[in-house]
Design an enzyme around this catalytic site. Structure first.
Site, PDB file in Angstrom:
ATOM      1  CB  THR A   1      -9.288  15.038  -2.110  1.00 61.48           C
ATOM      2  OG1 THR A   1     -10.084  13.940  -2.556  1.00 61.48           O
ATOM      3  CG2 THR A   1      -8.059  15.151  -2.983  1.00 61.48           C
TER       4      THR A   1
ATOM      5  CG  HIS B   1       4.529   7.144  -4.318  1.00 58.83           C
ATOM      6  ND1 HIS B   1       3.393   7.561  -4.970  1.00 58.83           N
ATOM      7  CD2 HIS B   1       5.195   6.364  -5.208  1.00 58.83           C
ATOM      8  CE1 HIS B   1       3.372   7.064  -6.200  1.00 58.83           C
ATOM      9  NE2 HIS B   1       4.456   6.332  -6.364  1.00 58.83           N
TER      10      HIS B   1
ATOM     11  CB  SER C   1      -5.636  10.005 -12.552  1.00 57.89           C
ATOM     12  OG  SER C   1      -4.286  10.218 -12.155  1.00 57.89           O
TER      13      SER C   1
END
Length: 242
Positions: free
Chosen positions: A31, A124, A195
């Protein structure tokens, strides 16, 4: 501020002391490079798309509505101008110094490799790799950006699919096995910018048997109470001080 600075000092001490460190990271690592966390749904999605991101980024949706999948994917998942931040760069430096054994990431942006990291396990997948579903021909991310609708293979005309693990798809077994091995063998596990909500990736943490568990994340995680060191701050900001 004193507590925060103490935590950074403690982290610096851990990094100096140990030479078998593994890093496990998520969206919060990127981010600060300007790549938004698509899980934090903003008003834009509701204006532009009829479905939530998790639905669009599912295997079923990709098969049923590939045009809409690619409209979202090009708009929200591809950031060709993003550059590695202090966290990516520090991790690459720690690997070069022989301290960091591996980066295990849930991110698909390739920024760890762009920063110079060599041992990167992409749980991923990566937006930088795309393959024709018919003949297997490789296509880079620029090819996806330069095409419209469903990208077709320049070799055989088949549909091109990103090498990204969509919802409902299984993780690559070799990548999982390697991640398990690195985590199990680490003295220090640093969890950053995640998270720990996405499984099975988050379940890998259970296999850590080492000496120091460090959690660096702005928001609380399910592992905070288990951490030997908890730093609730942006990870790039923290790593910039190491």
């Amino acid at each position: 501020m004193g507590n925060y600075q103490n935590a950074v000092d403690e982290l610096r001490g851990i990094v100096e002391k140990y030479d078998s460190i593994v890093f496990f990271g998520g969206a919060g690592v990127s981010t600060e490079s300007g790549i938004p966390d698509f899980r934090s749904v903003d008003g834009l999605y509701h204006q532009q798309y009829d479905y939530p991101p998790e639905t669009i980024l599912s295997h079923t949706f990709y098969r049923r509505n590939p045009e809409e999948f690619y409209r979202f994917y090009r708009n929200k998942m591809l950031f060709p101008d993003a550059k590695p931040n202090a966290a990516h760069l520090k991790l690459a430096q720690l690997e070069a110094q022989g301290k960091l054994r591996a980066v295990i990431t849930q991110n698909i942006d390739g920024l760890h490799q762009a920063a110079g990291s060599k041992t990167v396990l992409e749980l991923h997948g990566s937006v930088l790799r795309n393959y024709c579903e018919s003949c297997g021909q490789f296509h880079d991310v620029q090819y996806i950006l330069d095409t419209q609708g469903v990208p077709k293979c320049e070799k055989c005309g088949g549909p091109v699919k990103p090498d990204v693990v969509l919802y409902e798809e299984g993780l690559d077994q070799k990548t999982l096995t390697d991640a398990f091995r690195f985590i199990r063998g680490a003295q220090v596990l640093i969890i950053g910018g995640t998270s720990l909500a996405v499984y099975p990736a988050a379940g890998l943490i259970d296999y850590f048997q080492g000496e120091k568990l460090v959690v660096i994340n702005k928001a609380p995680t399910p592992r905070d109470s288990h951490a030997d060191l908890l730093v609730q701050a942006p990870i790039g900001e923290v790593f910039a001080q190491l």
